[in-house]
Design a protein around this motif. Structure first.
Motif, short mmCIF file in Angstrom:
data_model
loop_
_atom_site.label_atom_id
_atom_site.label_comp_id
_atom_site.label_asym_id
_atom_site.label_seq_id
_atom_site.Cartn_x
_atom_site.Cartn_y
_atom_site.Cartn_z
N UNK A 113 0.80 -1.21 0.00
CA UNK A 113 0.00 0.00 0.00
C UNK A 113 0.84 1.27 0.00
N UNK A 114 2.11 1.19 0.31
CA UNK A 114 2.97 2.36 0.40
C UNK A 114 3.38 2.80 -1.00
N UNK A 115 2.89 3.95 -1.44
CA UNK A 115 3.17 4.45 -2.79
C UNK A 115 3.89 5.78 -2.67
N UNK A 116 5.06 5.87 -3.31
CA UNK A 116 5.88 7.07 -3.23
C UNK A 116 6.83 7.12 -4.41
N UNK A 117 7.41 8.27 -4.63
CA UNK A 117 8.47 8.40 -5.64
C UNK A 117 9.35 9.58 -5.25
N UNK A 128 16.47 17.04 -3.97
CA UNK A 128 15.55 15.91 -3.96
C UNK A 128 14.19 16.34 -3.43
N UNK A 129 13.13 15.69 -3.95
CA UNK A 129 11.78 15.85 -3.45
C UNK A 129 11.19 14.45 -3.25
N UNK A 130 10.53 14.23 -2.15
CA UNK A 130 9.84 12.97 -1.89
C UNK A 130 8.34 13.21 -1.89
N UNK A 131 7.63 12.47 -2.74
CA UNK A 131 6.18 12.55 -2.80
C UNK A 131 5.58 11.23 -2.29
N UNK A 132 4.52 11.35 -1.51
CA UNK A 132 3.89 10.19 -0.89
C UNK A 132 2.39 10.26 -1.12
N UNK A 133 1.78 9.11 -1.44
CA UNK A 133 0.33 9.07 -1.57
C UNK A 133 -0.29 8.75 -0.23
N UNK A 134 -1.25 9.56 0.16
CA UNK A 134 -1.91 9.41 1.46
C UNK A 134 -3.40 9.65 1.27
N UNK A 135 -4.21 8.69 1.70
CA UNK A 135 -5.67 8.78 1.55
C UNK A 135 -6.07 9.02 0.09
N UNK A 136 -5.33 8.38 -0.82
CA UNK A 136 -5.66 8.48 -2.24
C UNK A 136 -5.17 9.74 -2.92
N UNK A 137 -4.47 10.63 -2.20
CA UNK A 137 -3.99 11.88 -2.77
C UNK A 137 -2.47 11.96 -2.64
#
Length: 315
Positions: A113-117, A128-137
């Motif tokens: 379930x952990x989605x990031x890039x 660097x930038x870290x993006x994480x999906x949380x609650x579908x956003x």
């Protein structure tokens, strides 16, 4: 083999104005593991949509729209945006942000379930930038983290958490920083190369107490809790993105009604607390860190670091 695609998007901006068009490059490594159908691998279209939220975040900071700042951020950036955003409504200047472009995407092919890039922006300075999906956003979890020195490109996907070699080393990276920064005697055995930002941070922690005398200053360093985020590097190394919290407690000398040498300036104190003088203050800084595990060994090098004041109270 790696697959690289180019994408042109608008709005990769970390300034109060919208940025110009920027060239984006994506790296989507082909690694072993679950099939694409069973994977939550991030798609290029998702990454380009997600990184466009940076301009919306800039607008929210400019407008002092703290609800939107909170909605567009998570983890470290949410910690840096909560009380700090509210302080801008009391006159504290909003953070100065650059307009970044020439970004490459690193999309880890991971299951679960952990989605990031991670996005690596090349201009005007590498970060660097870290993006994480949380609650579908999609939300910004950390960034920018300015890169110092040579830029190493991740090439082989996410570090598996259960990997007996690199995975274990990556999980231990935040704890090794904690051991180093809380060990003035150096008995932990954790070291960093000369000129490493971690050494600069350690030196600042050592210098601050005597710099505020006759006030008294105590310091606590702790980990900012969050999931493991690590990408493999060529040659068996790894890039780990993590964060620390540093809490400073400053107290005036007995008999004094105000601090002699406040650790933070009047704009910070007024913005966070509504005061200009106090006999006691507690400030919490968040330190964003990008660390390279060098090769197949266990040596660490800090490739990027950024500090920001998250909270300040007069108690």
């Amino acid at each position: 083999m790696r697959r690289r695609l180019l994408a042109l998007i608008l709005g990769l901006s970390m300034t109060t104005a919208c940025g110009a068009g920027s060239e984006m490059r994506v790296t989507t490594p082909e690694i072993g593991g679950p099939s694409r159908e069973a994977s939550t691998e991030v798609e290029l279209s998702e990454a380009t949509d997600a990184i466009a939220l940076l301009s919306r975040l800039d607008d929210a900071w400019r407008d002092k729209d703290c609800a939107t700042v909170e909605r567009l951020t998570t983890w470290a950036e949410r910690a840096l945006g909560g009380r700090a955003c509210e302080a801008t409504r009391n006159g504290r200047p909003a953070p100065v942000r650059k307009s970044y472009g020439e970004a490459e995407f690193y999309l880890p092919g991971v299951a679960g379930e952990d989605r990031w890039f991670v996005a690596l922006a090349r201009e005007p300075d590498p970060a660097y930038f870290l993006f994480v999906q949380e609650d579908g956003e999609w939300r910004l979890g950390a960034g920018p983290i300015p890169i110092r020195g040579e830029v190493r490109e991740p090439t082989e996907g996410a570090v598996p958490a259960d990997d007996p070699s690199v995975g274990v080393k990556a999980r231990l990276v935040p704890q090794r920083y904690l051991a180093y920064l809380t060990d003035p005697a150096g008995v932990s055995g954790v070291t960093f190369p000369r000129g490493d930002p971690a050494r600069d941070l350690f030196g600042d922690l050592v210098r601050r107490p005597p710099s505020v005398r006759p006030d008294r200053l105590t310091t606590e360093v702790r980990l900012l809790v969050g999931p493991q985020r690590a990408l493999l590097l060529p040659g068996g190394g790894a890039l780990v993105i993590h964060a620390l919290e540093i809490e400073y407690r400053q107290r005036a000398r007995e008999g004094r009604s105000a601090l002699a040498r406040p650790l933070y300036g009047k704009a910070d104190l007024r913005g966070f607390t509504g005061r200009t003088r106090t006999a006691r203050l507690t400030g919490t800084e968040v330190v964003l860190v990008a660390t390279e595990i060098m090769g197949k060994g266990s040596k660490l090098a800090t490739t990027g670091l950024r500090r920001g004041l998250a909270t300040l109270t007069a108690d």
